[in-house]
Design a protein around this motif. Sequence first.
Motif, PDB file in Angstrom:
ATOM      1  N   ALA A  15      -9.756 -10.517  -6.345  1.00  0.00           N
ATOM      2  CA  ALA A  15      -9.771  -9.446  -5.352  1.00  0.00           C
ATOM      3  C   ALA A  15      -8.359  -9.028  -4.979  1.00  0.00           C
ATOM      4  O   ALA A  15      -8.037  -7.836  -4.933  1.00  0.00           O
ATOM      5  CB  ALA A  15     -10.548  -9.887  -4.112  1.00  0.00           C
ATOM      6  N   ALA A  16      -7.489  -9.984  -4.731  1.00  0.00           N
ATOM      7  CA  ALA A  16      -6.111  -9.669  -4.355  1.00  0.00           C
ATOM      8  C   ALA A  16      -5.388  -8.945  -5.480  1.00  0.00           C
ATOM      9  O   ALA A  16      -4.633  -7.992  -5.247  1.00  0.00           O
ATOM     10  CB  ALA A  16      -5.367 -10.948  -3.971  1.00  0.00           C
ATOM     11  N   GLU A  17      -5.626  -9.380  -6.720  1.00  0.00           N
ATOM     12  CA  GLU A  17      -4.977  -8.734  -7.861  1.00  0.00           C
ATOM     13  C   GLU A  17      -5.480  -7.313  -8.059  1.00  0.00           C
ATOM     14  O   GLU A  17      -4.694  -6.406  -8.337  1.00  0.00           O
ATOM     15  CB  GLU A  17      -5.176  -9.572  -9.122  1.00  0.00           C
ATOM     16  N   LEU A  18      -6.779  -7.098  -7.917  1.00  0.00           N
ATOM     17  CA  LEU A  18      -7.318  -5.743  -8.040  1.00  0.00           C
ATOM     18  C   LEU A  18      -6.765  -4.831  -6.945  1.00  0.00           C
ATOM     19  O   LEU A  18      -6.405  -3.679  -7.209  1.00  0.00           O
ATOM     20  CB  LEU A  18      -8.852  -5.765  -7.991  1.00  0.00           C
ATOM     21  N   ASP A  19      -6.691  -5.327  -5.722  1.00  0.00           N
ATOM     22  CA  ASP A  19      -6.132  -4.535  -4.618  1.00  0.00           C
ATOM     23  C   ASP A  19      -4.703  -4.106  -4.943  1.00  0.00           C
ATOM     24  O   ASP A  19      -4.355  -2.926  -4.831  1.00  0.00           O
ATOM     25  CB  ASP A  19      -6.131  -5.331  -3.314  1.00  0.00           C
ATOM     26  N   ALA A  20      -3.873  -5.058  -5.328  1.00  0.00           N
ATOM     27  CA  ALA A  20      -2.469  -4.760  -5.631  1.00  0.00           C
ATOM     28  C   ALA A  20      -2.352  -3.795  -6.805  1.00  0.00           C
ATOM     29  O   ALA A  20      -1.544  -2.855  -6.779  1.00  0.00           O
ATOM     30  CB  ALA A  20      -1.709  -6.054  -5.917  1.00  0.00           C
ATOM     31  N   ARG A  23      -3.357  -0.222  -5.738  1.00  0.00           N
ATOM     32  CA  ARG A  23      -2.343   0.386  -4.860  1.00  0.00           C
ATOM     33  C   ARG A  23      -1.124   0.811  -5.664  1.00  0.00           C
ATOM     34  O   ARG A  23      -0.520   1.845  -5.396  1.00  0.00           O
ATOM     35  CB  ARG A  23      -1.988  -0.562  -3.725  1.00  0.00           C
ATOM     36  N   GLU A  24      -0.763   0.026  -6.673  1.00  0.00           N
ATOM     37  CA  GLU A  24       0.361   0.398  -7.531  1.00  0.00           C
ATOM     38  C   GLU A  24      -0.004   1.569  -8.443  1.00  0.00           C
ATOM     39  O   GLU A  24       0.818   2.437  -8.713  1.00  0.00           O
ATOM     40  CB  GLU A  24       0.785  -0.806  -8.370  1.00  0.00           C
ATOM     41  N   PHE A  25      -1.247   1.607  -8.909  1.00  0.00           N
ATOM     42  CA  PHE A  25      -1.716   2.668  -9.811  1.00  0.00           C
ATOM     43  C   PHE A  25      -1.675   4.036  -9.144  1.00  0.00           C
ATOM     44  O   PHE A  25      -1.347   5.026  -9.775  1.00  0.00           O
ATOM     45  CB  PHE A  25      -3.143   2.353 -10.286  1.00  0.00           C
ATOM     46  N   ARG A  26      -2.018   4.102  -7.869  1.00  0.00           N
ATOM     47  CA  ARG A  26      -2.018   5.337  -7.083  1.00  0.00           C
ATOM     48  C   ARG A  26      -3.011   6.353  -7.663  1.00  0.00           C
ATOM     49  O   ARG A  26      -2.659   7.185  -8.487  1.00  0.00           O
ATOM     50  CB  ARG A  26      -0.626   5.931  -6.972  1.00  0.00           C
ATOM     51  N   GLN A  34      -7.873   2.761   0.676  1.00  0.00           N
ATOM     52  CA  GLN A  34      -8.892   1.727   0.800  1.00  0.00           C
ATOM     53  C   GLN A  34      -9.343   1.277  -0.577  1.00  0.00           C
ATOM     54  O   GLN A  34      -9.461   2.089  -1.500  1.00  0.00           O
ATOM     55  CB  GLN A  34     -10.092   2.242   1.587  1.00  0.00           C
ATOM     56  N   VAL A  35      -9.603  -0.022  -0.699  1.00  0.00           N
ATOM     57  CA  VAL A  35     -10.158  -0.605  -1.918  1.00  0.00           C
ATOM     58  C   VAL A  35     -11.473  -1.266  -1.545  1.00  0.00           C
ATOM     59  O   VAL A  35     -11.543  -2.013  -0.566  1.00  0.00           O
ATOM     60  CB  VAL A  35      -9.199  -1.640  -2.542  1.00  0.00           C
ATOM     61  N   VAL A  36     -12.517  -0.973  -2.323  1.00  0.00           N
ATOM     62  CA  VAL A  36     -13.833  -1.570  -2.094  1.00  0.00           C
ATOM     63  C   VAL A  36     -14.228  -2.324  -3.358  1.00  0.00           C
ATOM     64  O   VAL A  36     -14.152  -1.791  -4.464  1.00  0.00           O
ATOM     65  CB  VAL A  36     -14.888  -0.490  -1.756  1.00  0.00           C
ATOM     66  N   HIS A  37     -14.650  -3.577  -3.162  1.00  0.00           N
ATOM     67  CA  HIS A  37     -15.048  -4.439  -4.274  1.00  0.00           C
ATOM     68  C   HIS A  37     -16.553  -4.403  -4.458  1.00  0.00           C
ATOM     69  O   HIS A  37     -17.309  -4.365  -3.491  1.00  0.00           O
ATOM     70  CB  HIS A  37     -14.583  -5.876  -4.009  1.00  0.00           C
ATOM     71  N   ALA A 111     -13.555  -3.084  -8.751  1.00  0.00           N
ATOM     72  CA  ALA A 111     -13.122  -2.537  -7.464  1.00  0.00           C
ATOM     73  C   ALA A 111     -12.809  -1.059  -7.655  1.00  0.00           C
ATOM     74  O   ALA A 111     -12.455  -0.619  -8.743  1.00  0.00           O
ATOM     75  CB  ALA A 111     -11.897  -3.269  -6.939  1.00  0.00           C
ATOM     76  N   VAL A 112     -12.954  -0.309  -6.569  1.00  0.00           N
ATOM     77  CA  VAL A 112     -12.638   1.118  -6.597  1.00  0.00           C
ATOM     78  C   VAL A 112     -11.580   1.396  -5.540  1.00  0.00           C
ATOM     79  O   VAL A 112     -11.711   0.966  -4.390  1.00  0.00           O
ATOM     80  CB  VAL A 112     -13.891   1.983  -6.336  1.00  0.00           C
ATOM     81  N   GLY A 113     -10.538   2.114  -5.962  1.00  0.00           N
ATOM     82  CA  GLY A 113      -9.501   2.553  -5.044  1.00  0.00           C
ATOM     83  C   GLY A 113      -9.802   3.969  -4.585  1.00  0.00           C
ATOM     84  O   GLY A 113     -10.182   4.823  -5.401  1.00  0.00           O
TER      85      GLY A 113
END
Length: 157
Positions: A15-20, A23-26, A34-37, A111-113
């Motif tokens: 989860a932490a890796e997907l969030d990061a 956010r970097e991908f933009r 927001q990121v939803v898993h 996850a979806v950003g």
Amino acid sequence: MAFDRSGPRRPETAAAELDAYLREFRAGGYPVAQVVHAACARCGGSEFGVRVDDEAGYADRTCHSCGDRWVMLDAADAADAADAADAADAAEDIDLGDAACLCGGERFDVAVGFALRGDGEVRWVSVSLRCTADGGLGVYADWKIDYSPSGQLMARV
């Protein structure tokens, strides 16, 4: 952030890796607000097979624990076309592909950003996957949302 691809799968690390990563991908070049898993509504499972068509703005996921299939985000209107694409009379406007990691793995944490407009409505979505075999990360589909209201999409991951 360094991504840990060693040892057994740990959902909290995934989860932490997907969030990061998101956010970097933009999403669409916009900051991800927001990121939803994804979690299976039927059994709570968190490993999925995923089918996407980036051009059509379509993504669905199938739980590896119980087999439940879920059409993600606003792809529900394309679901009928996607079902037709599985049949012999394939629809011309959708080209579904099974997501696969470079290692050959086809099980993912999902996850979806969400990039948001100033009014809080969704501007862009990015579907990111983390391979449960080797921890590889990628955005497999992303598309622009050009209608309102769109906040309900965050509940459709």
